[in-house]
Structures are given as structure tokens and as C-alpha cells.
Motif scaffolding. Sequence first.
Motif, PDB file in Angstrom:
ATOM      1  N   ASP B 168       0.815  -1.216   0.000  1.00 46.95           N
ATOM      2  CA  ASP B 168       0.000   0.000   0.000  1.00 46.95           C
ATOM      3  C   ASP B 168       0.843   1.257   0.000  1.00 46.95           C
ATOM      4  OD1 ASP B 168      -2.588  -0.527  -0.399  1.00 46.95           O
ATOM      5  OD2 ASP B 168      -3.088  -0.877   1.724  1.00 46.95           O
ATOM      6  N   ASN B 169       1.997   1.158   0.650  1.00 47.96           N
ATOM      7  CA  ASN B 169       2.803   2.367   0.778  1.00 47.96           C
ATOM      8  C   ASN B 169       3.803   2.567  -0.352  1.00 47.96           C
ATOM      9  OD1 ASN B 169       1.896   3.763   3.246  1.00 47.96           O
ATOM     10  ND2 ASN B 169       2.270   1.730   4.101  1.00 47.96           N
ATOM     11  N   ILE B 170       3.868   1.635  -1.260  1.00 50.82           N
ATOM     12  CA  ILE B 170       4.731   1.860  -2.427  1.00 50.82           C
ATOM     13  C   ILE B 170       4.147   3.025  -3.227  1.00 50.82           C
ATOM     14  CG2 ILE B 170       5.417   0.877  -4.665  1.00 50.82           C
ATOM     15  CD1 ILE B 170       5.612  -1.837  -3.241  1.00 50.82           C
ATOM     16  N   PRO B 171       4.977   4.047  -3.506  1.00 51.25           N
ATOM     17  CA  PRO B 171       4.425   5.246  -4.156  1.00 51.25           C
ATOM     18  C   PRO B 171       3.994   5.005  -5.602  1.00 51.25           C
ATOM     19  CG  PRO B 171       6.800   5.455  -3.818  1.00 51.25           C
ATOM     20  CD  PRO B 171       6.394   4.182  -3.180  1.00 51.25           C
ATOM     21  N   ASP B 172       4.427   3.909  -6.182  1.00 44.07           N
ATOM     22  CA  ASP B 172       3.958   3.576  -7.533  1.00 44.07           C
ATOM     23  C   ASP B 172       2.671   2.770  -7.433  1.00 44.07           C
ATOM     24  OD1 ASP B 172       6.191   4.807  -8.476  1.00 44.07           O
ATOM     25  OD2 ASP B 172       7.332   2.917  -8.687  1.00 44.07           O
ATOM     26  N   MET B 173       1.911   2.791  -8.538  1.00 41.59           N
ATOM     27  CA  MET B 173       0.704   1.977  -8.556  1.00 41.59           C
ATOM     28  C   MET B 173       1.109   0.500  -8.650  1.00 41.59           C
ATOM     29  SD  MET B 173      -2.558   2.108 -11.121  1.00 41.59           S
ATOM     30  CE  MET B 173      -1.815   1.667 -12.686  1.00 41.59           C
ATOM     31  N   VAL B 174       0.552  -0.331  -7.724  1.00 46.10           N
ATOM     32  CA  VAL B 174       0.812  -1.770  -7.772  1.00 46.10           C
ATOM     33  C   VAL B 174      -0.540  -2.463  -7.911  1.00 46.10           C
ATOM     34  CG1 VAL B 174       1.665  -3.772  -6.485  1.00 46.10           C
ATOM     35  CG2 VAL B 174       2.857  -1.561  -6.314  1.00 46.10           C
ATOM     36  N   PHE B 175      -0.627  -3.376  -8.865  1.00 41.24           N
ATOM     37  CA  PHE B 175      -1.884  -4.124  -9.001  1.00 41.24           C
ATOM     38  C   PHE B 175      -1.585  -5.572  -9.328  1.00 41.24           C
ATOM     39  CE2 PHE B 175      -1.587  -4.367 -13.579  1.00 41.24           C
ATOM     40  CZ  PHE B 175      -0.895  -3.211 -13.927  1.00 41.24           C
ATOM     41  N   VAL B 176      -2.524  -6.408  -8.930  1.00 44.02           N
ATOM     42  CA  VAL B 176      -2.377  -7.837  -9.230  1.00 44.02           C
ATOM     43  C   VAL B 176      -3.679  -8.300  -9.859  1.00 44.02           C
ATOM     44  CG1 VAL B 176      -1.929 -10.133  -8.284  1.00 44.02           C
ATOM     45  CG2 VAL B 176      -0.848  -8.123  -7.237  1.00 44.02           C
ATOM     46  N   LYS B 177      -3.545  -9.006 -10.960  1.00 41.06           N
ATOM     47  CA  LYS B 177      -4.733  -9.564 -11.612  1.00 41.06           C
ATOM     48  C   LYS B 177      -4.593 -11.076 -11.613  1.00 41.06           C
ATOM     49  CE  LYS B 177      -4.941  -5.743 -14.944  1.00 41.06           C
ATOM     50  NZ  LYS B 177      -4.618  -5.408 -16.346  1.00 41.06           N
ATOM     51  N   SER B 221      -3.761  -6.898 -23.854  1.00 34.34           N
ATOM     52  CA  SER B 221      -2.882  -7.623 -24.781  1.00 34.34           C
ATOM     53  C   SER B 221      -1.476  -7.733 -24.180  1.00 34.34           C
ATOM     54  CB  SER B 221      -2.838  -6.905 -26.128  1.00 34.34           C
ATOM     55  OG  SER B 221      -2.101  -5.712 -26.011  1.00 34.34           O
ATOM     56  N   LYS B 222      -1.064  -6.656 -23.495  1.00 33.98           N
ATOM     57  CA  LYS B 222       0.257  -6.705 -22.860  1.00 33.98           C
ATOM     58  C   LYS B 222       0.259  -7.749 -21.743  1.00 33.98           C
ATOM     59  CE  LYS B 222       2.396  -3.589 -25.231  1.00 33.98           C
ATOM     60  NZ  LYS B 222       3.445  -4.022 -26.160  1.00 33.98           N
ATOM     61  N   SER B 229       4.597 -15.410 -22.198  1.00 34.76           N
ATOM     62  CA  SER B 229       6.051 -15.538 -22.280  1.00 34.76           C
ATOM     63  C   SER B 229       6.667 -15.913 -20.940  1.00 34.76           C
ATOM     64  CB  SER B 229       6.665 -14.229 -22.743  1.00 34.76           C
ATOM     65  OG  SER B 229       6.504 -13.243 -21.733  1.00 34.76           O
ATOM     66  N   GLY B 230       5.961 -15.575 -19.846  1.00 34.52           N
ATOM     67  CA  GLY B 230       6.524 -15.841 -18.523  1.00 34.52           C
ATOM     68  C   GLY B 230       7.665 -14.906 -18.184  1.00 34.52           C
ATOM     69  N   LYS B 231       7.782 -13.811 -18.954  1.00 37.38           N
ATOM     70  CA  LYS B 231       8.901 -12.895 -18.710  1.00 37.38           C
ATOM     71  C   LYS B 231       8.375 -11.510 -18.339  1.00 37.38           C
ATOM     72  CE  LYS B 231      12.223 -15.021 -21.806  1.00 37.38           C
ATOM     73  NZ  LYS B 231      12.273 -15.251 -23.252  1.00 37.38           N
ATOM     74  N   ILE B 232       9.233 -10.791 -17.605  1.00 40.22           N
ATOM     75  CA  ILE B 232       8.872  -9.411 -17.220  1.00 40.22           C
ATOM     76  C   ILE B 232       8.826  -8.551 -18.476  1.00 40.22           C
ATOM     77  CG2 ILE B 232       9.671  -7.343 -16.009  1.00 40.22           C
ATOM     78  CD1 ILE B 232      10.915  -9.192 -13.941  1.00 40.22           C
ATOM     79  N   LEU B 233       7.808  -7.690 -18.548  1.00 43.38           N
ATOM     80  CA  LEU B 233       7.686  -6.777 -19.683  1.00 43.38           C
ATOM     81  C   LEU B 233       7.812  -5.347 -19.174  1.00 43.38           C
ATOM     82  CD1 LEU B 233       6.984  -6.450 -22.726  1.00 43.38           C
ATOM     83  CD2 LEU B 233       4.604  -6.179 -22.005  1.00 43.38           C
ATOM     84  N   ASP B 234       8.657  -4.588 -19.847  1.00 43.50           N
ATOM     85  CA  ASP B 234       8.861  -3.190 -19.461  1.00 43.50           C
ATOM     86  C   ASP B 234       8.208  -2.305 -20.509  1.00 43.50           C
ATOM     87  OD1 ASP B 234      11.395  -1.523 -17.754  1.00 43.50           O
ATOM     88  OD2 ASP B 234      10.112  -0.525 -19.233  1.00 43.50           O
ATOM     89  N   ILE B 235       7.226  -1.522 -20.105  1.00 37.08           N
ATOM     90  CA  ILE B 235       6.566  -0.590 -21.025  1.00 37.08           C
ATOM     91  C   ILE B 235       6.979   0.819 -20.601  1.00 37.08           C
ATOM     92  CG2 ILE B 235       4.349   0.136 -21.995  1.00 37.08           C
ATOM     93  CD1 ILE B 235       3.279  -2.572 -20.730  1.00 37.08           C
ATOM     94  N   PRO B 236       7.960   1.405 -21.275  1.00 39.64           N
ATOM     95  CA  PRO B 236       8.540   2.669 -20.796  1.00 39.64           C
ATOM     96  C   PRO B 236       7.533   3.816 -20.758  1.00 39.64           C
ATOM     97  CG  PRO B 236       9.869   1.733 -22.567  1.00 39.64           C
ATOM     98  CD  PRO B 236       8.596   0.950 -22.516  1.00 39.64           C
ATOM     99  N   LYS B 237       6.549   3.768 -21.655  1.00 39.59           N
ATOM    100  CA  LYS B 237       5.660   4.930 -21.736  1.00 39.59           C
ATOM    101  C   LYS B 237       4.303   4.463 -22.208  1.00 39.59           C
ATOM    102  CE  LYS B 237       5.983   8.701 -24.545  1.00 39.59           C
ATOM    103  NZ  LYS B 237       6.693   9.656 -25.409  1.00 39.59           N
ATOM    104  N   GLU B 238       3.298   4.504 -21.342  1.00 43.43           N
ATOM    105  CA  GLU B 238       1.959   4.171 -21.815  1.00 43.43           C
ATOM    106  C   GLU B 238       0.971   5.207 -21.304  1.00 43.43           C
ATOM    107  OE1 GLU B 238       0.596   0.373 -20.502  1.00 43.43           O
ATOM    108  OE2 GLU B 238       0.855   0.806 -18.385  1.00 43.43           O
ATOM    109  N   LYS B 253       5.357  -5.250 -16.067  1.00 40.37           N
ATOM    110  CA  LYS B 253       4.397  -6.322 -15.822  1.00 40.37           C
ATOM    111  C   LYS B 253       5.161  -7.611 -15.567  1.00 40.37           C
ATOM    112  CE  LYS B 253       0.470  -4.161 -17.873  1.00 40.37           C
ATOM    113  NZ  LYS B 253      -0.649  -4.170 -18.811  1.00 40.37           N
ATOM    114  N   VAL B 254       4.784  -8.262 -14.440  1.00 36.53           N
ATOM    115  CA  VAL B 254       5.558  -9.419 -13.990  1.00 36.53           C
ATOM    116  C   VAL B 254       4.614 -10.616 -13.859  1.00 36.53           C
ATOM    117  CG1 VAL B 254       7.071 -10.268 -12.142  1.00 36.53           C
ATOM    118  CG2 VAL B 254       6.924  -7.806 -12.613  1.00 36.53           C
TER     119      VAL B 254
END
Lengths: 146, 644
Positions: B168-177, B221-222, B229-238, B253-254
Motif C-alpha cells: 500500500d505504501n509503495i508510491p507507484d501503482m501496484v496491481f495484481v490480476k 494484450s500486454k 512468455s513468462g517474462k517481465i515486460l517493461d513498457i517505458p511509456k503508456e 508487468k511481472v
Amino acid sequence: MLASSVVLLVEDNPGDVELTRQGILRASNHSVDLHVVNDGAAAVEFLEGPDGNGPPMWPELVLLDLNIPKLSGLEVLGHMKASPTLRSIPVIVLSTSASPADINQAYDLQANAYVTKPVDFNSFVTVINGITSFWLELAKRPSAAF
Amino acid sequence: MEAFFQNAPVSFWLEDCTEVLRRLDELRQGGVTDFAAYFREHPETAVELASVTEVVAVNDAGLRLMEAETVDQLRGGLDNVFLPESFGAFTEELVALAGGAETFVTEAVHGTLKGGRRFVRLSLTLLPEKEGRRFGVVCMEDLTQTRALAAANAELEDARRFLSAVIDNIPDMVFVKEAKELRFVRFNRAGEALIGVRTADLQGKNDYDFFPASEADFFTSKDREVLRSGKILDIPKEPIDTPTGPRWLHTKKVPILSEQGVPEYLLGISEDITERLHAEEERQRLFEILELTPAIVGLARADGSVEYVNGTARSLHTDHELPTSIAGYHFHDGARLMQEVVLPHAVEHGAWRGELVWRGLGAVSMPTVAVVQAHRGHDGEVSAFSVVAHDIRDLKAAEEELERKAEALQRSNRDLQQFAYVASHDLQEPLRMVASFCQLLSEVYGDKLDDQGQEWLAFAVEGAQRMQVLIHDLLDFSRVGTRGRPFAPFSLQDCVESAMRDLASRVAETGAIVQASDLPAAYGDYAQVRQLLQNLLSNAMKFTGPETAPRIQVEVESAGAHWHVKVTDNGIGFDPKYAEKVFGLFKRLESRVTYPGTGIGLAICERIVQRHTGRIWVDTSPGEGSTFHFTLPKRPPEGSEVAV
């Protein structure tokens, strides 16, 4: 008739020499022996005399034009006023120039008077008359043999 | 009954309490009233009482609890199954018995024969006295495992809370689906703030519930790509739509996989980079401006190594490499100007300003006027230098041109002075000859000439005399520029009065009335302004009709930084079409016979006014008089010193 006075006229313009001569003739009853030289070097030569002991005829007055060949009128004036023997001779600068620079320089070099030549002949006679009557008659001059 | 105890699922044991009760009685008779205080002071007594509390019988469950093989192993004093921490509960029991209690319940810890620890709830019930002995039945329930479970649960809850707090205190948005339908199962506070939706409302929903379809398609889609792929995806700008407007995220996305490698969850961490992007855009804009600005701009690090030079600077270095050190950008007479003077000055004072020669354009060096700044970082240390330099080649060229012109002007002034001398002396000499000898001729040989001859001679004399006046006037005209004095403040009133004194005889002759009062102070060449006024006043007195006394008025009005001076007369005036011509050299409108003069006066006036950065003009009409206007500075120009 008073004794004749020697006046040295340093002037290269024959017209002016003649005008001065005519002016003196008309202006004065004083007898003037006008001695004329035509350039600055000749003036110094005359004043120094043939053996350097002074002029053969001691002038009682020098009428000096500024714009003359070889040595300029101011140079002649400077030479005279720097000389212990010649500096007592009254020098009247007689020039066409009314330039303040010329007038100031002449007085700086201890000219006794600065007179501008008038265009009008009658005025010129008046000027010459004024000079001779003041310097040759009214004023006491140093004697030649002091 | 025997079998009931023996087989009961809880532990029973029977203990002989006779001796303990007797000892407690003794103590009471010895005067002990507060047993709790007594045992606090004499813990050794409790230990001793434990050793005299004799275990008599134990059932099977009791043997298991105590990890004993036989009852005999347990017979004897309680002290062989007591641990130091067991005495707390035992002392409570003693206090209760001493108080006359027949039964007692507590929770306690005791050891096992194999060194284990057991946490139990126990009850002690005294049986009625029998044959002089008091037995107590102890029943024990083993709470050890229950306790451990509760502790484990509490620990688990702590861990969960900790994890929640961290997330909760992480200043970035964290979500789990969850992996199957990509519904939200977890969302942190930063995410709530960003999306504007509460976590409770997100549960069980997916992107399509919150975002426009195109955005949701993109996110989904991401997500699928990551899970596949089972791999971390880095989206620099969305981009993302939020209640506060569009924003930009940097998202990672992990995939979270089960032990078998099956995707279970998708973890997303999104940093809101909108502000950073704006700052970058700003920086980019500034950079673009710097790049194209016509000045040379360079940045160097604290060690002097060049970090950046703008397009203008680069364009000047067409035929060799850009210097890599800031020191390479300066040089003058081989001196290490930048290193030894400019940079130290900038470090000490923040900035250095001056002229620098920019090396570039091959052999050609370029003069510039430059500012070199030392920039300091947050720690106060110099972290960078910047140089901004303007090309001043044109300025230098203009300066040189100006110098050349000033020189030419000086030369021309010298020539003019020379001319003035020639005019005053050499030109007059022949004139005098002509005039004087004509007069002499007339005087001496006049009687030999007839009247016409006499008249012609008179013309010749007059011509020569007029020529001389012209030469004089020309000389005066030329002296306005060459003989001027430095400007100073002066009184216009004094000036007019002084000019009037010189004209006193004319005033007397013509009966002129001149009005001039309360004129202010002006700034200029007093003598010249006096001549200017004298010329104007003299003209005003001269150009009057016959039988008319001149009336002249001098007035002054303010006109910005200048005084506007007006000289008005009641004279003959003239046709306004000549209004400009009258200021020309030797221009005359009237006959020399009626109004004598060479026509130099107004030309001199104009030159004087021009030297004073003013203007001169005239309003007039024939018969109506004239007003001559001119302007003069009120005071010295700003920033200039008044000449003393």
C-alpha cells in the motif's frame, strides 16, 4: 625737422612694401629711413650684422609680416626676443591675418603690438600713422648704445 | 472406574497432598497470613513443597503427556517434571490451598521426561480426607498444539499486514490480476489515487470496467503477452485516462507462476511519469531554443570537459574538430585566459562578462561578447560551466568604420582650419593689393581720369572690400564647427540680454522694442547661442519696413528634452516658399542696397543649432512679420558629465 629714424620692414610682398612706404610718406612728418628685407633669414642676418655685433643701422622699430619666406615672422620674432641685444627693439607685427592663434602666438613671443592690415588704403594710412606717431614720436625708446 | 481413568483421553494423575497441606498449616500457625507475598520472598519453599507433593498414579494419557514409559518413572516429587517456569502456576495453587480452596484451575507449563515442554490447562480437586491423607486429582488438557497454531496464525496475520502495508505504501501503482480473466485481486493506495477508484470497487473487475476499450485492449494484450512468455515486460511509456486527465505511466508487468510454472497472477507496477515527461519536454524545448539561438552556447562539466555546444557553435567549426575542453574555446594572445582568469572569476563571483575570441572558422577567430557562468549543484559545489557568446564582428567592423570616419572627419576639420587660415591671410593679401592700389591710383592719378574712370575704380575698390567681408563671414561660418566650446548649462535670459547689449546702438537707431523675460536655463555653448540670438535679433531689426519701429518678442516653450525658442518680429516677412532657402550659405532674398549683408547670418544660425542637436525653422508671410523657431537641449544628456 627731427632726426631720421631707422625702421626695418620685414615684408616679401612688393605691393605691401610700396603701400607701407606710401603710408609712411602720407602719415608722418617724422623722417623715416625705411630699410626693407624680403624674408625671415634676411631679417635675422640684418639684425645680427655682418660680424655678429648687431645691425649696421640700429632700427628703432621693426614692422614684421608673419607670412614670409625662409624663417617665418614668428621665428624672427622669437629670435629677437631671445637675444639680449635685440629684444629691446619694439616689434610691431603687421599682418593680414586676424586669426586668434596668430595673435596669441605673437604676443606669447612678446611682440610689442599686433596690427591687422586693413583692406582700405585710407584705413591703412591711419594705421601706419598711428604706429609711427606712437612708437617714433610719443614713446621713449631704449637707446642703441646702452 | 479404574478403566475410566486409565483410558480417558485427557491426562489424569493422583497426587498425595497431605504433606503439602500440613506444611501450609505450619506456616499459617507460624504467623504467615499473606501467602502470595510469602512465596515471593521464599521461592525456595515452593520448590521444597513441590518435592513433597508425591505423584501416586498416572493414566495413559498422562504418561504420553509426560513422555514417560511407566508410572514408576513419574512417581515421587513433582519437581522432576517441573521447569523453572512451572513454579508460577504451582505457587498460585499453593496460595489457593493455603486459603482453604478445595479445587483450583490454571494454565501452566511443565516439562516432559524427554526434555519437552508442554502447555496445559489443569485442574486440581482435593478429595475428602481418607485415613488421614488428602489426595488430589489433577486433570490436564494438552494445549501445546493449539497454542502453537494460534501463534502461527498471529504470525501469518502480521506478515500479511506487513506485506499489505508495504504494497500500500509503495508510491507507484501496484496491481495484481488473476491470470485467467485478468480481474483485479489486489490494488494499492497509489493506484487508488491514480485511477480514482477504491480497492473494494475494483475487486472482481477488469480493465474494461475502468478504461476506454482501446486502452483496455492495449493493457490486456500486454498482460496476455507477459503471461504467455513468462517474462517481465517493461513498457517505458503508456498513456492512461484518469479522472484528473490523461497521464503517462512507466509500467513493468511481472508474471507470477505456480510451482508447476502455470501462470497464476499478473503483477503490475506503474510509475506515474507525467511530471517527468513534462519536465523532459520543457528541457527539450529549451534545448531546441538553445540549439538554434544565434548566440554561441556551450556547456562544460566542472572539470572543463565540453558537454554540449549548440548548432551555432558547431557551424563555426567547419574545418576542424570541436575542442573537447572549454579551454579550447578561448584564447587570446596565447594566454590561458579561460583557465587562469575567466573560470576562476566565474567560480568566485558566479559569472564573468567580457570579450572572448572564439576559435573557429579555421584561421579566422571571431570576437564575441560573452558571459561565462559557474553553475552550482545542490551540494553547493561548482558542477558545470556555461558560455553564451554573441558574435560582435559586425559591431567591431562598425567600430572600426566609425574610427575611420572619425579620423576622416578630424582630417577634414584640420583641412577646414587650414582653409580658414588661408582664407584669413592668403586670400586677403591680393584683395588688399587690388583695393589699396585702386585707391592710390584714384588719389594720385585721379585728376588724369574722367568721371567714368573714377567710377570704375570705385567699383573695383568696393568689389574687393565686399569680397573681404564674404571671406570673413565664411571664416565665421567654418568656425562654428571647429571653434565650438564644450557644452555647459547657462541662462537663456543672460544670453539674450548680452546679445542685446551688443545691439544697443541698433536698438537706439531703430527704436526697437524687445520683449524677453523669465527665460529658463538651457544647455549648450553659451557664446554660440548668444551669436545665434544676436543674428536673429539683428535680422529682426534689419528687415523692417520704412518708418516702422521693430517690435521683437522672445518666448520659450517646453518641448520634451528641448526648449523651443521663438523670436517673433513685426518686419517685412517673406514668401514662405523661401522658408528653407534662407538658411543656405550666402542666400539673400532682399537687395543688397536696401538691406546690406552677405547672407551668412542664418547659415551660421543653422550650423549652431545643428551642433546643439536642435532644429531651426521659420514661419512667415510677406508683410506679416516672421517667427524664427529653434530648439536647444534643456540639460545634459542622461549619464553624461557636465563639463566644468
